[in-house]
Design an enzyme around this catalytic site. Sequence first.
Site, mmCIF file in Angstrom:
data_model
loop_
_atom_site.group_PDB
_atom_site.id
_atom_site.type_symbol
_atom_site.label_atom_id
_atom_site.label_comp_id
_atom_site.label_asym_id
_atom_site.label_seq_id
_atom_site.Cartn_x
_atom_site.Cartn_y
_atom_site.Cartn_z
ATOM 1 N N ASP A 43 0.856 -1.195 0.062
ATOM 2 C CA ASP A 43 -0.081 0.078 -0.133
ATOM 3 C C ASP A 43 1.085 1.102 0.100
ATOM 4 O O ASP A 43 1.799 1.240 0.188
ATOM 5 C CB ASP A 43 -0.795 -0.085 1.167
ATOM 6 C CG ASP A 43 -0.344 -0.262 2.716
ATOM 7 O OD1 ASP A 43 0.758 -0.478 2.552
ATOM 8 O OD2 ASP A 43 -1.149 -0.986 3.480
ATOM 9 N N HIS A 61 -7.905 -4.504 9.440
ATOM 10 C CA HIS A 61 -7.610 -4.138 7.651
ATOM 11 C C HIS A 61 -6.165 -4.820 7.707
ATOM 12 O O HIS A 61 -5.354 -5.121 8.349
ATOM 13 C CB HIS A 61 -7.513 -2.800 7.373
ATOM 14 C CG HIS A 61 -6.409 -1.968 8.145
ATOM 15 N ND1 HIS A 61 -6.766 -0.683 8.914
ATOM 16 C CD2 HIS A 61 -5.089 -1.929 7.699
ATOM 17 C CE1 HIS A 61 -5.548 -0.059 9.201
ATOM 18 N NE2 HIS A 61 -4.510 -0.915 8.635
ATOM 19 N N GLU A 115 -9.978 -1.988 4.122
ATOM 20 C CA GLU A 115 -10.595 -1.589 5.540
ATOM 21 C C GLU A 115 -11.880 -2.723 5.258
ATOM 22 O O GLU A 115 -12.328 -2.952 4.363
ATOM 23 C CB GLU A 115 -11.000 -0.213 5.185
ATOM 24 C CG GLU A 115 -9.831 0.832 5.177
ATOM 25 C CD GLU A 115 -9.318 1.083 6.591
ATOM 26 O OE1 GLU A 115 -9.443 0.261 7.761
ATOM 27 O OE2 GLU A 115 -8.793 2.184 6.610
ATOM 28 N N ASN A 132 -8.381 -2.575 13.618
ATOM 29 C CA ASN A 132 -9.697 -2.588 12.888
ATOM 30 C C ASN A 132 -9.974 -3.767 12.054
ATOM 31 O O ASN A 132 -10.793 -4.138 11.246
ATOM 32 C CB ASN A 132 -10.228 -1.612 12.369
ATOM 33 C CG ASN A 132 -9.597 -1.134 11.165
ATOM 34 O OD1 ASN A 132 -8.647 -1.661 10.797
ATOM 35 N ND2 ASN A 132 -10.183 -0.049 10.152
HETATM 36 C C1 GLP Z 1 -0.993 0.102 8.409
HETATM 37 C C2 GLP Z 1 -0.703 -0.322 7.078
HETATM 38 C C3 GLP Z 1 -0.630 -1.911 7.060
HETATM 39 C C4 GLP Z 1 -0.365 -2.375 8.336
HETATM 40 C C5 GLP Z 1 -1.291 -1.914 9.466
HETATM 41 C C6 GLP Z 1 -0.855 -2.170 10.972
HETATM 42 O O1 GLP Z 1 -1.721 1.482 8.582
HETATM 43 N N1 GLP Z 1 -1.443 0.052 6.061
HETATM 44 O O2 GLP Z 1 -0.118 -2.466 5.895
HETATM 45 O O3 GLP Z 1 -0.102 -3.565 8.412
HETATM 46 O O4 GLP Z 1 -1.705 -0.622 9.335
HETATM 47 O O5 GLP Z 1 0.187 -1.151 11.260
HETATM 48 P P1 GLP Z 1 1.000 -1.357 12.517
HETATM 49 O O6 GLP Z 1 1.937 -2.226 12.380
HETATM 50 O O7 GLP Z 1 1.574 0.053 12.726
HETATM 51 O O8 GLP Z 1 0.109 -1.667 13.852
#
Ligand code: GLP
Length: 236
Positions: A67, A132, A137, A130
């Site tokens: 992403d 995702h 999402e 949440n």
């Molecule tokens: C982010 C990314 C995801 C990631 C997730 C968890 O916003 N878009 O690819 O896996 O959210 O992030 P974190 O590891 O900071 O909890």
Amino acid sequence: MNIHILKSKKEASLYASAKIIHQIHHKPNSVLGLSTGNTMISIYNDLVHAYKNHMTAFVKVKTFNVDEYADISRYNKNSFFYFMNKYLFSKTDIKLKNTNFPIETNSKSYDKIIKETGGLDLLILGIGRNGHIAFNEPGKSSNLSSKTRKIILSDETIKVNKLHRKNITHAYTVGISTILKAKKIVIVAFGKEKSNAVYNLVNGKMGYNNPSAFLRDHNNFMLILDQDAARLLSIR
Ligand code: GLP
């Protein structure tokens, strides 16, 4: 689905980085799917450590990030390119020309580019609080056949990722079908704030409102957790 619960974040992170190192050892020109987020920082630190100690090399590796925020430059400090460059690319021998991001110019053809490169050998994902995965999402757009596309970030993600003042409201993400085409998938989660999302991944109803659950049907899917993230599972 294989679930590995490690004692600490440190051990879980080493376990995940070892999976990547093993993949590259087995196939030096591996195509890796990569993610950003706090979870990935310790994994990338472990990979950089291994690289500096001549235990792995990325010179032939190709990468596809899952992403990227929309409508910002890759040189913006909030971009996922910036993150990847800071924690991994600039500290290893990965060639920037072999790195890819789903951005405006190639989001429509991202799935095709991945396919033409031979498909993702190993995809490493985190999971949002949440539920995702990448930026799929919970909601209709994250259906089973979804491909790489531009999405509107949820209010929760905007809050958790502290995007309010940064004018970031949209992102590009690979789809659920893009993810499921990877040969091997690993999801890594640390901390009790991820325990609900992990519970729903393992036990929740499969559907676009709980997109991570789609991965349960993949034939080579591993979940790597620390004890806090696993606390709602009763399999220990
Ligand atoms: C982010 C990314 C995801 C990631 C997730 C968890 O916003 N878009 O690819 O896996 O959210 O992030 P974190 O590891 O900071 O909890």
